[in-house]
Motif scaffolding. Structure first.
Motif, PDB file in Angstrom:
ATOM      1  N   ARG A 158       0.868  -1.169   0.000  1.00 20.75           N
ATOM      2  CA  ARG A 158       0.000   0.000   0.000  1.00 20.75           C
ATOM      3  C   ARG A 158       0.909   1.223   0.000  1.00 20.75           C
ATOM      4  NH1 ARG A 158      -5.421   0.813   1.804  1.00 20.75           N
ATOM      5  NH2 ARG A 158      -5.759   2.970   2.463  1.00 20.75           N
ATOM      6  N   CYS A 159       0.732   2.117  -1.014  1.00 19.54           N
ATOM      7  CA  CYS A 159       1.632   3.264  -1.180  1.00 19.54           C
ATOM      8  C   CYS A 159       0.840   4.503  -1.539  1.00 19.54           C
ATOM      9  CB  CYS A 159       2.646   3.021  -2.299  1.00 19.54           C
ATOM     10  SG  CYS A 159       3.519   1.467  -2.149  1.00 19.54           S
TER      11      CYS A 159
ATOM     12  N   GLU B   3      16.747   4.031   5.009  1.00 23.03           N
ATOM     13  CA  GLU B   3      16.578   4.093   6.460  1.00 23.03           C
ATOM     14  C   GLU B   3      15.107   4.048   6.865  1.00 23.03           C
ATOM     15  OE1 GLU B   3      17.453   6.591   4.548  1.00 23.03           O
ATOM     16  OE2 GLU B   3      16.853   8.534   5.359  1.00 23.03           O
ATOM     17  N   HIS B   4      14.201   4.114   5.888  1.00 21.07           N
ATOM     18  CA  HIS B   4      12.782   4.030   6.215  1.00 21.07           C
ATOM     19  C   HIS B   4      12.265   2.596   6.238  1.00 21.07           C
ATOM     20  CE1 HIS B   4      12.071   8.474   4.910  1.00 21.07           C
ATOM     21  NE2 HIS B   4      12.661   8.360   6.098  1.00 21.07           N
ATOM     22  N   ILE B   5      13.089   1.685   5.769  1.00 24.97           N
ATOM     23  CA  ILE B   5      12.673   0.283   5.771  1.00 24.97           C
ATOM     24  C   ILE B   5      13.045  -0.345   7.116  1.00 24.97           C
ATOM     25  CG2 ILE B   5      13.049  -1.982   4.722  1.00 24.97           C
ATOM     26  CD1 ILE B   5      13.607  -0.528   2.098  1.00 24.97           C
ATOM     27  N   GLN B   6      12.094  -1.036   7.702  1.00 21.39           N
ATOM     28  CA  GLN B   6      12.382  -1.693   8.984  1.00 21.39           C
ATOM     29  C   GLN B   6      12.466  -3.189   8.796  1.00 21.39           C
ATOM     30  OE1 GLN B   6       9.875  -0.603  12.216  1.00 21.39           O
ATOM     31  NE2 GLN B   6       9.963   1.584  11.723  1.00 21.39           N
ATOM     32  N   PHE B   7      13.351  -3.803   9.597  1.00 22.09           N
ATOM     33  CA  PHE B   7      13.428  -5.266   9.601  1.00 22.09           C
ATOM     34  C   PHE B   7      12.507  -5.819  10.673  1.00 22.09           C
ATOM     35  CE2 PHE B   7      17.922  -4.660   8.031  1.00 22.09           C
ATOM     36  CZ  PHE B   7      17.650  -5.109   6.758  1.00 22.09           C
ATOM     37  N   GLY B   8      11.939  -6.950  10.386  1.00 22.06           N
ATOM     38  CA  GLY B   8      11.194  -7.618  11.434  1.00 22.06           C
ATOM     39  C   GLY B   8      11.370  -9.115  11.249  1.00 22.06           C
TER      40      GLY B   8
ATOM     41  N   VAL C 138       4.833  -6.043   3.675  1.00 19.74           N
ATOM     42  CA  VAL C 138       6.047  -6.785   4.015  1.00 19.74           C
ATOM     43  C   VAL C 138       6.623  -7.437   2.757  1.00 19.74           C
ATOM     44  CG1 VAL C 138       6.985  -8.742   5.287  1.00 19.74           C
ATOM     45  CG2 VAL C 138       5.323  -7.201   6.368  1.00 19.74           C
ATOM     46  N   VAL C 139       7.946  -7.330   2.634  1.00 21.57           N
ATOM     47  CA  VAL C 139       8.642  -7.998   1.536  1.00 21.57           C
ATOM     48  C   VAL C 139       9.702  -8.879   2.162  1.00 21.57           C
ATOM     49  CG1 VAL C 139      10.012  -7.667  -0.555  1.00 21.57           C
ATOM     50  CG2 VAL C 139       8.260  -5.977   0.063  1.00 21.57           C
TER      51      VAL C 139
ATOM     52  N   VAL D 166       9.704  -4.160   6.223  1.00 20.11           N
ATOM     53  CA  VAL D 166       8.435  -3.442   6.239  1.00 20.11           C
ATOM     54  C   VAL D 166       8.621  -2.117   5.518  1.00 20.11           C
ATOM     55  CG1 VAL D 166       6.623  -2.488   7.681  1.00 20.11           C
ATOM     56  CG2 VAL D 166       7.886  -4.515   8.441  1.00 20.11           C
ATOM     57  N   VAL D 167       7.851  -1.942   4.423  1.00 18.53           N
ATOM     58  CA  VAL D 167       7.933  -0.710   3.631  1.00 18.53           C
ATOM     59  C   VAL D 167       6.855   0.243   4.143  1.00 18.53           C
ATOM     60  CG1 VAL D 167       7.727   0.275   1.333  1.00 18.53           C
ATOM     61  CG2 VAL D 167       8.788  -1.985   1.648  1.00 18.53           C
ATOM     62  N   PRO D 168       7.216   1.470   4.574  1.00 18.33           N
ATOM     63  CA  PRO D 168       6.184   2.374   5.106  1.00 18.33           C
ATOM     64  C   PRO D 168       5.143   2.734   4.048  1.00 18.33           C
ATOM     65  CG  PRO D 168       8.316   3.491   4.915  1.00 18.33           C
ATOM     66  CD  PRO D 168       8.562   2.056   4.628  1.00 18.33           C
ATOM     67  N   MET D 169       3.910   2.988   4.529  1.00 22.39           N
ATOM     68  CA  MET D 169       2.819   3.226   3.588  1.00 22.39           C
ATOM     69  C   MET D 169       2.874   4.603   2.952  1.00 22.39           C
ATOM     70  SD  MET D 169      -0.431   1.402   5.293  1.00 22.39           S
ATOM     71  CE  MET D 169      -0.293  -0.167   6.108  1.00 22.39           C
TER      72      MET D 169
END
Lengths: 357, 548
Positions: free
Chosen positions: A263-264, A282-287, A298-299, A347-350
């Protein structure tokens, strides 16, 4: 102190167009930066505003006055050059007083004003030196004082910091900003250094091959780049090919990145079309896989490269053979570094933008 | 927009107009005159005569031979000399700084005349040797010309090689040594090939100077036919008549010089090596015997260069009758005669040289500014026009000016103006070169800074550009003063009654065999050249060879 308006300015050198219908408005008293790679036309635009170049079409206005055909020496500008352009045969004092004397100001006032300005840039004790006897930073200060002392309507600076070493460059930024804030002279600053542009400017115009790619505050440009060029030029960005599947609510769209639905923010690509997803590392988070179950955007990928830089670590994560995503990982955010070969969820921010490719 | 383009456009047009009038138009007139028949119509009479008369062909052959001979000897002295000076430290080395000064301040006529006093038929060395039974060959002819021209022209090769060696990157030599070459091999395999183009460029300049040389050739040439002398003689013979032969011979000289310059520009200059970082290796202090040898060599060259000056000053204060000098006596008769009868040439020389120097320097500054900083098709044309005089020797230049301004719409013959113009045109390429070399060091931003501070472009030129150029302009000024004061080859053709200059007077006195008087005039001439230069150097702190 004036508002600068540039309307539809074009300029070609022989068959090569350098400026293609540029429109800009620079607010009174602001610090405005023209940013772009070499050859983008930023210096040409600056020299057109100064009057060293005549535009082929269009106009340059200082407030309401059309100065397009006013010769340079009657435009009331101050200019700071990349190589400082201090007159080598004249002392610092003579250099700084040059513009005042051209204006026929009486000797006593000249003396007083020059002392005042030299003190302000910290060169009071070097008034009798010649430029060859000054360090790079001192030359730059002298050039600044020379341009500011005539209280121009407009101050133009052509990559003034590029000949200084890295440390001095940072201190000179502060000097320039302090002087500009104190004098409130509308300033146009040309640079190819994004850090300089971001840290100094009220407004930045990013140029790309003769056109303005985007104008905005530093935050606008960094957080909400209008296109892939801007995103790529300012800071680092992943520019990823996606297919737009459908419109969603609240100005969002659903896009497919290598089969993952994300969702973008809608950047004007019609559903069914190809687009570019812009996302900063730096906007991508790992989980971990368990923690992100049920989370959208999530990718999944495999860590293929790790570069430890102290305060941060850069990872390359391969999603498939054709798609690798850069992720920046700040120390302290995650307790353990990721291992090479490890499978991770990103996790790619929306609020990421999908623009036309 | 209008205010910016107009003044430079107008000035460029004016400079081109002056160049067309005084350079191109005379050369075209000369070329036209060489294709004329005896009746004045179009024809090839001149060229038919040139190829039919064995003397002219011999003159061409001799000129080329002399050029090659002098270039070779000058190179053989100049190149090793430069190597010795750059790479070694030895006693008396400081003396070499004097050498270029000798070439500048001693006019060729005086050098010839002084060498005749030493080695001529009545020279003191000749007579001393004759007294002990050694008979020297005559100094007139090949021997004398080659000796004197070599001594005059080797400085060009010396200075050119010196500059190339000073810019040579010592790391290249270190690289060669590290790869297993001895210092000697390195010099021949690395250093010499790199500076060779620079040597060749200067050697070719020397060749063209020999081809165009007038003073030494006519005074020492004896009976050797040479192009410059044949041209001058044709000019004298055809005075008032059909100028076809002088024009034909002039054209042959121009073509010869132009061909050499063309090869220089197109072939040799392209091979000049640009050193990215010229950190020349430091001079090496040499062992004592080698130091003595080098010091002796330098002393020898310096003495040979300044000997003419000493001889001339001594002869100026010595009793003499005709070609006989009574060495050891003292007399002021020569100087008294000069002051009594020689006021006109003295005043003429001062007047023409100072006018030409001032006007020529101003023109050179303006023209080079237009060529370097205001690039346009017109300024490009000006650039080509301004180097045209390089292909023209003094004699040929004089002939072309006489042919053009003797009759026709503009008559200048007999006026001071023609003398001043002759001097200016002759020096034009050199003064423009030194002025523009200074301009390349003035970044455009300097002018833009001044304009942005509110000073109009034309005023900026005077307030910013001229002061920055001043050092090299001053040295160009000094050089022009020295060379115009000693100019003979062109002015001897152009002058008429009442316009005689000091070099012309000296030339005529030598021709008439009055060596004492010639020396006295020479002493006055050298003094008039040196004193203003000395004052200028002191007052304005000029660095004379900054551009070399």
């Amino acid at each position: 102190m004036a508002t600068i308006t540039i309307s539809n300015v074009s300029k070609a050198f022989g068959p090569t167009p350098v400026l293609k219908g540029v429109n800009l408005s620079v607010a009174n008293g602001s610090f405005f930066t023209l940013l772009g790679p070499s050859g983008c036309g930023k210096t040409t635009l600056l020299r057109t505003i100064a009057g060293f170049l005549q535009p082929d079409t269009g106009h340059v206005l200082f407030d309401d006055q059309d100065v397009t055909h006013v010769p340079v020496h009657r435009r009331d500008i101050g200019m700071v050059f990349q190589d400082y352009a201090l007159f080598p045969d004249k002392t610092v004092f003579a250099n700084v007083s040059y513009g005042l004397r051209a204006r026929g100001i009486e000797r006593q006032s000249v003396e007083r004003l020059v002392r005042e300005h030299l003190d302000r840039v910290g060169l009071g004790h070097l008034a009798d030196r010649h430029p060859a006897e000054l360090s790079g930073g001192q030359r730059q200060r002298a050039a600044l004082a020379r341009a500011l002392i005539i209280k121009p309507q407009v101050l133009l600076m052509d990559e003034p910091l590029s000949n200084l070493d890295a440390k001095l460059r940072v201190t000179m930024r502060e000097t320039i900003l302090d002087l500009q804030r104190a004098s409130k002279i509308t300033t146009i600053f040309v640079t190819h250094d994004q850090e300089e542009a971001l840290s100094m400017s009220d407004q930045i115009a990013i140029m790309d091959r003769g056109v303005i790619a985007q104008v905005g505050t530093p935050e606008d440009l960094y957080e909400r780049p209008a296109n892939a060029y801007v995103a790529d030029f300012i800071g680092a960005a992943n520019v990823l090919s996606v297919r737009v599947l459908q419109r969603a609510n609240a100005g969002h769209i659903i896009a497919s990145l290598a089969g993952n639905e994300l969702r973008c923010v809608d950047g004007g690509v019609t559903p069914g079309g190809e687009g570019k997803l812009i996302v900063r590392p730096e906007h991508i988070q790992f989980g971990s896989a368990e923690a992100t179950i049920g989370t959208k955007n999530v990718v999944k990928g495999q860590v293929t490269r790790r570069r430890y830089l102290g305060a941060k670590t850069l990872y390359s994560v391969s999603v498939d053979a054709d798609l690798t995503i850069a992720v920046e990982h700040h120390a302290g955010l995650y307790p353990r570094p990721l291992e090479l070969g490890q499978i991770v969820d990103m996790v790619v921010p929306m609020n990421c933008l999908v623009v036309a490719s | 927009m209008r205010t910016r383009i107009l003044p430079w456009g107008l000035l460029t047009a004016a400079c081109i107009a002056l160049n067309v009038l005084f350079v191109l138009y005379p050369l075209l007139t000369l070329t036209g005159n060489s294709f004329r028949a005896a009746d004045g119509g179009f024809g090839f009479d001149g060229f038919i005569q040139f190829f039919a008369n064995p003397e002219y062909l011999e003159a061409l052959r001799n000129t080329i031979l002399l050029g090659i001979a002098v270039t070779t000897t000058a190179t053989l002295i100049g190149v090793p000399f430069a190597f010795i000076v750059v790479r070694h430290d030895f006693p008396l080395k400081g003396l070499v700084a004097l050498l270029p000064i000798a070439t500048i301040i001693i006019p060729e006529v005086i050098i010839c005349q002084s060498w005749l006093l030493v080695l001529g038929n009545n020279g003191f060395v000749t007579r001393a040797l004759r007294a002990i039974g050694i008979f020297l060959p005559s100094f007139y002819g090949w021997g004398g010309m080659i000796v004197v021209m070599t001594l005059v022209y080797y400085t060009y090769i010396y200075l050119g090689t010196l500059a190339a060696l000073r810019g040579f990157d010592g790391q290249l030599e270190e690289a060669s040594r590290s790869l297993g070459r001895s210092p000697f091999q390195t010099t021949f395999r690395v250093v010499l090939p790199t500076v060779l183009p620079a040597i060749l460029v200067n050697a070719m300049v020397v060749f063209t100077l020999v081809v165009g040389n007038f003073a030494i050739s006519i005074i020492l040439g004896g009976h050797v036919p040479l192009l410059s002398i044949e041209t001058y003689n044709a000019f004298v013979n055809e005075m008032g008549g059909n100028p076809v032969m002088q024009s034909t011979l002039s054209l042959v000289t121009i073509v010869l010089v132009a061909a050499v310059l063309f090869v220089q520009k197109r072939v040799v200059e392209r091979r000049l090596v640009q050193m990215t970082q010229g950190r020349a290796p430091a001079a090496v202090r040499v062992s004592s015997w080698q130091g003595i040898a080098f010091a002796g060599f330098v002393l020898f060259i310096v003495l040979l260069s300044f000997l003419p000056l000493v001889t001339m000053f001594v002869a100026a204060f010595t009793e003499s009758r005709g070609p006989m000098v009574r060495w050891g006596s003292f007399s002021l008769a020569g100087l008294e005669r000069v002051l009594a009868f020689g006021r006109e040439p003295i005043l003429n020389s001062l007047k023409f040289a100072s006018l030409a120097t001032v006007a020529g320097t101003c023109f050179a500054v303006l023209a080079s500014y237009l060529i370097v900083k205001k690039r346009s098709v017109a300024s490009q044309a000006l650039d080509y026009l301004a180097v045209l005089p390089l292909t023209v020797s003094g004699t040929v230049l004089g002939i072309s000016l006489v042919q053009t301004f003797n009759s026709g719409p503009i008559i200048l013959t007999g006026t001071s103006l023609i003398m001043v113009v002759t001097y200016m045109v002759h020096r034009l390429p050199f003064s423009i070169r030194s002025a523009s070399s200074a301009l390349y060091n003035v970044p455009d931003s300097l002018e833009e800074a001044s304009i942005s501070l509110g000073v109009a472009p034309l005023k900026t030129f005077f307030k910013v550009v001229v002061p920055v150029m001043s050092a090299s302009v001053a040295s160009a000024f000094v050089l022009m003063w020295a060379t115009t004061m000693s100019e003979l080859s062109a002015s001897v053709v152009v002058y008429s009654g009442g316009l005689e200059t000091l070099p012309i007077t000296i030339f005529r006195e030598i021709d008439s065999g009055r060596v004492g008087l010639a020396s006295a005039y020479g002493a006055v001439l050298v003094t008039l050249i040196v004193v203003p230069i000395g004052l200028a150097v002191k007052i304005f702190r000029i660095k004379l060879f900054a551009t070399k």
